[in-house]
Design an enzyme around this catalytic site. Structure first.
Site, PDB file in Angstrom:
ATOM      1  N   HIS A   1      -9.794   3.694  -1.083  1.00 56.41           N
ATOM      2  CA  HIS A   1      -7.624   3.017  -1.417  1.00 56.41           C
ATOM      3  C   HIS A   1      -6.717   2.648  -2.638  1.00 56.41           C
ATOM      4  O   HIS A   1      -7.324   0.931  -2.415  1.00 56.41           O
ATOM      5  CB  HIS A   1      -7.906   2.565  -0.474  1.00 56.41           C
ATOM      6  CG  HIS A   1      -6.534   2.243  -0.066  1.00 56.41           C
ATOM      7  ND1 HIS A   1      -5.772   2.679  -0.220  1.00 56.41           N
ATOM      8  CD2 HIS A   1      -6.344   0.430   1.012  1.00 56.41           C
ATOM      9  CE1 HIS A   1      -4.486   1.700   0.306  1.00 56.41           C
ATOM     10  NE2 HIS A   1      -5.110   1.135   1.287  1.00 56.41           N
TER      11      HIS A   1
ATOM     12  N   CYS B   1       1.269  -1.331  -0.043  1.00 52.77           N
ATOM     13  CA  CYS B   1       0.424  -0.143  -0.017  1.00 52.77           C
ATOM     14  C   CYS B   1       1.298   1.194  -0.354  1.00 52.77           C
ATOM     15  O   CYS B   1       0.613   2.442  -0.428  1.00 52.77           O
ATOM     16  CB  CYS B   1      -1.108  -0.009   1.103  1.00 52.77           C
ATOM     17  SG  CYS B   1      -1.796  -1.596   0.932  1.00 52.77           S
TER      18      CYS B   1
END
Lengths: 386, 386
Positions: free
Chosen positions: A334, A84
């Site tokens: 996200h 991420c």
């Protein structure tokens, strides 16, 4: 080191989009270049954060795709992947490339296309950011990992389920002011608290979103930024990058994330600032508990006091340190590889005073915090508007 | 820019190995650090090339794995991915990190674990290095792509099927002197020419191998390298990196690969050298036709004359410009993400005079050439032993 500034930014709307990788890159990349007001031929190199288009789109070698789609032939274009934190690491490398004197103008971006795949495939792709042999293959998922972290936080301090819910309420509300956000929503605390469990103690609204999106920026020497004279100069005054173990079992503690501590220390030291000097921050709230822990690890609050701060409104838009006014991973969305650059997009937008309805009254120094996996990688950047 | 040298190198044997990612990283990483003769705590950052452990091992976030496996906690560790150039790009970024003054000692490596998967899965993983939407999903594979390139070469110049076979004969023979090589073999030209077709005109021995392996190196400022005084100082005197389109259809020509031209031009200019100054080279012979084209694009031979040079023995161990004395991708093996660093391993070994039976008599200036996909990315490095 040369001083580096952000001269252009662009992002797509975040959410379940019809666009594929090509279209996402085209839209956000061109927006950033147009915003910078430069010719494409002025761009000398590029960095692109992408987490797992390998699984999700059968597509690696995204660097060359960016070059082709945006018409930037023959320049070096590097894909970085750190789960991420892929976007934050791309930003760090792009910063180094300009600061170190290798290139004067560099493109940096991130992209992820996720929503076309089934939840099973996405969950399995996400789990490739932990140790497959020793964790994922045994059935661990990220909600499971961060549920363990939340339980440990409850054990060491107290049950903060209500405060976690308040993080979600604030972020979804913040997202109502962000036209790019995936899930703007005016939620009440009861709804959040009563949502279905995902992995105890995390329930539905404790988890960030599955998102398609791309974000790009153009970096240049501050000298070039000032000569363009198009926007308020936004300088990267601190850049930090640190790692930690891939596995959760390798970590010496779970309620302090060492990579955040180390990366933020580097950034603060370079900037000559302390946590209390930061006006606002975009942090990596992959889960609500994570935002609380990060707000402590960044030094905004004492360890164990981050949850109180949420209830007291200190992290709200009108608090002493507004966190994730964009809506964050929780409500803006996200898009894994793009998240670190979308954080940059928000901070630059605020520092320029261009954030329209969500503009913060005080926005001179902003911070981005992006981590990957179970905090195995962390990139922190501090930006200042002059 | 600061001068950068290679202070340590290590690699695994290449081939079908029992080791998984963890073990490959552990073995090659520790060898390189031990060879450098430094403490692990002296390493300040790292770069790791990995192409597609996402597909092949369900594993992303390899940077954090390297940190954990080698016990290098909290340092930044960046995975780069640029298809088969993932390792070369890691080298380029590691070089920049030291040259630019960000870190004094940096680890750089590459790893790939491939042979445990079926041919179908490996072929599909490899195809993720081309444009999925517009190429791979329509059935194109890399043998297919480079077959088109070979046909175009035949069309523009002449049929060089025999010379391509000679590349294979030479490389497999070279590999007989390399204990790390996957397929050392004394082949005769007829055997190579009569092998089964893969994608016309490429037959079995025209294609590089599917390989497990890892290679690591430690870079430092040349000042540190000299102070260690353990090995002959091997300095990176030229570093170039360029891109091109992801797709094959986007290229303006097929028999000159622009990324090689551009990356090698940068490296030659930085080194103040020309092609004729290079003593030997490790180049990206993913297919035999590719080695011929690269030998022209690097300036060793005129365009259209690279095939003649092979037959005349100019690229053999005792030729004027020995190419792939390690055996190359063709016979040493092609562990995708590790290939660029394994090329570095060979060049440093030769420059140090440590290549045992395969030691070249003249080895003062060596070149590595690593490209990715259909030459969408290329990294070229020139090294000199002092």
């Amino acid at each position: 080191m040369r001083s580096v500034s952000v001269i252009g930014i662009g992002e797509t709307k975040m959410g379940k989009l019809d666009s594929g990788l090509h279209e996402l890159i085209l839209e956000a990349g061109n927006k950033a270049i147009e915003d910078a007001g430069i010719e494409k031929t002025a761009i000398e190199a590029g960095y692109i954060g992408n987490f797992d288009s390998a699984h999700l789109c059968n597509q690696n070698h995204i660097g060359a795709m960016v070059s082709e789609v945006l018409g930037l032939k023959n320049i070096p274009m590097i894909r970085t992947e750190a789960a991420c934190a892929s976007g934050g690491v791309a930003l760090r490398q792009a910063y180094m490339a300009v600061a170190g004197g290798f290139y004067d103008i560099v493109l940096v971006g991130g992209v992820e296309k996720m929503t076309h795949q089934s939840t099973d495939i996405v969950t399995s792709a996400l789990a490739s950011a932990m140790d497959y042999e020793k964790e994922a293959s045994l059935g661990l998922t990220f909600p499971g990992s961060f549920a363990m972290i939340a339980h440990r936080y409850f054990h060491e301090f107290r049950n903060v389920k209500k405060e976690m819910a308040m993080v979600a309420v604030q972020s979804h509300k913040n997202a109502m002011l962000n036209p790019d956000a995936q899930m703007p929503r005016d939620l009440d605390l009861e709804t959040v608290l009563n949502a279905d469990l995902v992995a105890s103690p995390l329930s539905l609204y404790d988890c960030s979103l599955i998102t398609d999106g791309a974000a790009f920026a153009v970096l240049a020497t501050t000298e070039i930024a000032q000569s363009l004279n198009k926007h308020r100069t936004v300088e990267i005054i601190g850049s930090g990058h640190a790692g930690d173990t891939l596995s959760i079992f390798g970590k010496k503690q779970l309620t302090t994330l060492d990579a955040t501590i180390s990366a933020s220390k580097q950034a603060y030291e370079q900037a000559g600032l302390k946590a209390s000097d930061i006006d606002f921050a975009e942090v990596h709230d992959c889960f609500t508990i994570t935002q609380i822990i990060i707000s402590e690890d960044l030094g905004f609050f004492e360890k164990g006091k981050g949850a109180d701060a949420v209830l007291e409104g200190k992290t709200a838009r009108d608090g002493i340190i507004p966190i994730n006014v964009s809506g964050g991973l929780k409500a803006k969305g996200h898009p894994i590889g793009a998240t670190g650059i979308s954080q940059l997009y928000e901070v630059v937008t605020q520092l320029r005073g261009d954030a329209d309805k969500r503009q913060l009254p005080k926005a001179n120094i902003g911070l981005t915090h992006n981590f990957g996996g179970t905090a195995g990688t962390c990139a922190v950047h501090i930006l200042k508007g002059w």
